[in-house]
Scaffold this motif. Structure first.
Motif, PDB file in Angstrom:
ATOM      1  N   VAL A   1      40.373 -79.156  36.396  1.00 51.96           N
ATOM      2  CA  VAL A   1      40.728 -80.463  35.830  1.00 51.96           C
ATOM      3  C   VAL A   1      40.718 -81.521  36.931  1.00 51.96           C
ATOM      4  N   LYS A   2      41.233 -81.150  38.072  1.00 51.46           N
ATOM      5  CA  LYS A   2      41.278 -82.075  39.207  1.00 51.46           C
ATOM      6  C   LYS A   2      39.857 -82.477  39.624  1.00 51.46           C
ATOM      7  N   ALA A   3      38.984 -81.479  39.716  1.00 52.78           N
ATOM      8  CA  ALA A   3      37.599 -81.760  40.107  1.00 52.78           C
ATOM      9  C   ALA A   3      36.888 -82.598  39.042  1.00 52.78           C
ATOM     10  N   PHE A   4      37.054 -82.224  37.798  1.00 51.95           N
ATOM     11  CA  PHE A   4      36.411 -82.926  36.683  1.00 51.95           C
ATOM     12  C   PHE A   4      36.942 -84.365  36.593  1.00 51.95           C
ATOM     13  N   GLY A   5      38.261 -84.507  36.586  1.00 54.62           N
ATOM     14  CA  GLY A   5      38.890 -85.834  36.491  1.00 54.62           C
ATOM     15  C   GLY A   5      38.497 -86.720  37.664  1.00 54.62           C
ATOM     16  N   GLY A   6      38.441 -86.133  38.851  1.00 56.26           N
ATOM     17  CA  GLY A   6      38.087 -86.896  40.055  1.00 56.26           C
ATOM     18  C   GLY A   6      36.673 -87.440  39.974  1.00 56.26           C
ATOM     19  N   GLN A   7      35.753 -86.601  39.512  1.00 57.12           N
ATOM     20  CA  GLN A   7      34.350 -87.041  39.421  1.00 57.12           C
ATOM     21  C   GLN A   7      34.154 -88.086  38.331  1.00 57.12           C
ATOM     22  N   LEU A   8      34.868 -87.908  37.211  1.00 61.04           N
ATOM     23  CA  LEU A   8      34.777 -88.906  36.133  1.00 61.04           C
ATOM     24  C   LEU A   8      35.261 -90.263  36.621  1.00 61.04           C
ATOM     25  N   LYS A   9      36.370 -90.237  37.330  1.00 61.25           N
ATOM     26  CA  LYS A   9      36.979 -91.469  37.820  1.00 61.25           C
ATOM     27  C   LYS A   9      36.025 -92.190  38.775  1.00 61.25           C
ATOM     28  N   GLN A  10      35.424 -91.401  39.658  1.00 59.17           N
ATOM     29  CA  GLN A  10      34.492 -91.947  40.637  1.00 59.17           C
ATOM     30  C   GLN A  10      33.309 -92.634  39.936  1.00 59.17           C
ATOM     31  N   GLN A  11      32.734 -91.941  38.952  1.00 56.23           N
ATOM     32  CA  GLN A  11      31.587 -92.487  38.215  1.00 56.23           C
ATOM     33  C   GLN A  11      31.985 -93.749  37.464  1.00 56.23           C
ATOM     34  N   LEU A  12      33.159 -93.705  36.842  1.00 57.01           N
ATOM     35  CA  LEU A  12      33.628 -94.843  36.051  1.00 57.01           C
ATOM     36  C   LEU A  12      33.832 -96.055  36.957  1.00 57.01           C
TER      37      LEU A  12
ATOM     38  N   ASP B   1      27.029 -96.549  29.664  1.00 56.56           N
ATOM     39  CA  ASP B   1      25.872 -95.658  29.766  1.00 56.56           C
ATOM     40  C   ASP B   1      26.188 -94.470  30.653  1.00 56.56           C
ATOM     41  N   ILE B   2      26.939 -94.741  31.729  1.00 53.36           N
ATOM     42  CA  ILE B   2      27.288 -93.661  32.654  1.00 53.36           C
ATOM     43  C   ILE B   2      28.205 -92.654  31.960  1.00 53.36           C
ATOM     44  N   CYS B   3      29.240 -93.182  31.253  1.00 52.73           N
ATOM     45  CA  CYS B   3      30.164 -92.280  30.532  1.00 52.73           C
ATOM     46  C   CYS B   3      29.400 -91.465  29.512  1.00 52.73           C
ATOM     47  N   ASN B   4      28.508 -92.159  28.799  1.00 52.50           N
ATOM     48  CA  ASN B   4      27.741 -91.520  27.728  1.00 52.50           C
ATOM     49  C   ASN B   4      26.885 -90.376  28.272  1.00 52.50           C
ATOM     50  N   ALA B   5      26.208 -90.645  29.378  1.00 50.70           N
ATOM     51  CA  ALA B   5      25.276 -89.646  29.908  1.00 50.70           C
ATOM     52  C   ALA B   5      25.972 -88.669  30.854  1.00 50.70           C
ATOM     53  N   GLN B   6      26.912 -89.200  31.651  1.00 49.31           N
ATOM     54  CA  GLN B   6      27.457 -88.391  32.742  1.00 49.31           C
ATOM     55  C   GLN B   6      28.642 -87.511  32.357  1.00 49.31           C
ATOM     56  N   ALA B   7      29.509 -87.987  31.442  1.00 47.37           N
ATOM     57  CA  ALA B   7      30.729 -87.213  31.162  1.00 47.37           C
ATOM     58  C   ALA B   7      30.402 -85.780  30.720  1.00 47.37           C
ATOM     59  N   PRO B   8      29.506 -85.606  29.730  1.00 46.85           N
ATOM     60  CA  PRO B   8      29.200 -84.217  29.344  1.00 46.85           C
ATOM     61  C   PRO B   8      28.503 -83.435  30.470  1.00 46.85           C
TER      62      PRO B   8
ATOM     63  N   VAL C   1      30.907 -78.915  36.398  1.00 47.33           N
ATOM     64  CA  VAL C   1      32.175 -78.428  36.954  1.00 47.33           C
ATOM     65  C   VAL C   1      32.442 -76.997  36.480  1.00 47.33           C
ATOM     66  N   GLY C   2      32.127 -76.722  35.203  1.00 51.28           N
ATOM     67  CA  GLY C   2      32.266 -75.347  34.701  1.00 51.28           C
ATOM     68  C   GLY C   2      31.313 -74.425  35.441  1.00 51.28           C
ATOM     69  N   GLY C   3      30.075 -74.910  35.606  1.00 51.87           N
ATOM     70  CA  GLY C   3      29.051 -74.223  36.382  1.00 51.87           C
ATOM     71  C   GLY C   3      28.921 -72.753  36.018  1.00 51.87           C
ATOM     72  N   SER C   4      28.904 -71.931  37.033  1.00 59.79           N
ATOM     73  CA  SER C   4      28.720 -70.496  36.790  1.00 59.79           C
ATOM     74  C   SER C   4      30.059 -69.774  36.814  1.00 59.79           C
ATOM     75  N   THR C   5      31.168 -70.523  36.662  1.00 55.68           N
ATOM     76  CA  THR C   5      32.496 -69.916  36.767  1.00 55.68           C
ATOM     77  C   THR C   5      32.910 -69.194  35.489  1.00 55.68           C
ATOM     78  N   GLY C   6      32.182 -69.424  34.397  1.00 50.60           N
ATOM     79  CA  GLY C   6      32.584 -68.831  33.126  1.00 50.60           C
ATOM     80  C   GLY C   6      33.532 -69.723  32.346  1.00 50.60           C
ATOM     81  N   TRP C   7      33.923 -70.849  32.944  1.00 50.21           N
ATOM     82  CA  TRP C   7      34.822 -71.778  32.254  1.00 50.21           C
ATOM     83  C   TRP C   7      34.013 -72.773  31.428  1.00 50.21           C
ATOM     84  N   LYS C   8      34.557 -73.089  30.239  1.00 49.01           N
ATOM     85  CA  LYS C   8      34.034 -74.201  29.457  1.00 49.01           C
ATOM     86  C   LYS C   8      34.982 -75.366  29.687  1.00 49.01           C
TER      87      LYS C   8
END
Ligand code: HEC
Length: 187
Positions: A33-44, A58-65, A71-78
């Motif tokens: 969550v920290k990594a995901f939230g941090g990157q979203l904030k930076q982009q925003l 446009d950034i939120c639309n394309a980048q958030a998903p 961030v989930g990557g190959s960790t098995g997390w959704k």
């Protein structure tokens, strides 16, 4: 002998291993969550600074998903976000998510600090065991340009174009905007 059996059964059933597995997974989820939230904030922030809400949209639309997937990557997390009033149809809550967020609203009404609001469970069904985690997302001033009560007409037009089923307007600073939602299949 029977007594011993009963005792060992009791120990297995109340085994701290199960709750510590849950707590370990929750700690992992908090890190994501920290990594995901941090990157979203930076982009925003970069988008808002670079061109205001229209560019940031446009950034939120394309980048958030995309960031969520990365961030989930190959960790098995959704990894994702949800809301009781979602902008994107892809972020609509399922039943467990809805109940968790309704509970966050209840806690907020009782005066609880939003920063501490989280919920996690291990759910068992015919598909196996799945760990689920949610953490509340507060609404800040910067969010109001796209989620507030007085969104500019050109921003509103863009929202309607990208999200004809949008429900994520009318928020005030300090409201719960939604929640991070994470899951991991255990076995
Ligand atoms: C520039 C416009 C813009 C700003 C500013 C903005 N958002 Fe959003 N927000 C969006 C868009 C667009 C989506 C849909 C993203 C998607 O398609 O997944 C969204 C989706 C979300 C979601 C996922 C649930 C849903 O409604 O689909 C949450 C939670 C959220 N925003 C929280 C915030 C918070 C918190 C802030 C302030 C820190 C914020 N947003 C600022 C445009 C914005």
């Amino acid at each position: 002998m029977l007594k011993l059996l009963a005792l060992s059964l009791f120990l297995v059933l109340s085994s701290p291993a199960i709750s510590s597995e849950k707590d370990d997974l929750a700690a992992e989820a908090r890190g994501l969550v920290k990594a995901f939230g941090g990157q979203l904030k930076q982009q925003l922030q970069a988008g808002m600074k670079g061109g205001g809400p229209l560019v940031a949209m446009d950034i939120c639309n394309a980048q958030a998903p995309a960031i969520a997937t990365a961030v989930g990557g190959s960790t098995g997390w959704k990894v994702g976000r949800s809301s009781l009033k979602a902008r994107s149809e892809n972020n609509r809550p399922d039943e467990w998510e809805m109940l968790a967020m309704l509970d966050f609203e209840k806690q907020k009404s009782a005066g609880k600090d939003m920063a501490a609001m989280e919920n996690y469970v291990v759910i068992e069904n015919s598909n196996g065991r799945i760990f689920r985690y949610m953490k509340a997302i507060p609404t800040a001033e910067v969010c109001l340009a796209c989620h507030g009560e007085n969104v500019k007409p050109e921003v509103l037009a863009k929202i309607n174009q990208l999200y004809p089923m949008d429900q994520a307007l009318g928020f005030k600073a300090g409201d719960i905007r939604g929640a991070f939602t994470l899951s991991k299949k255990l076995d």
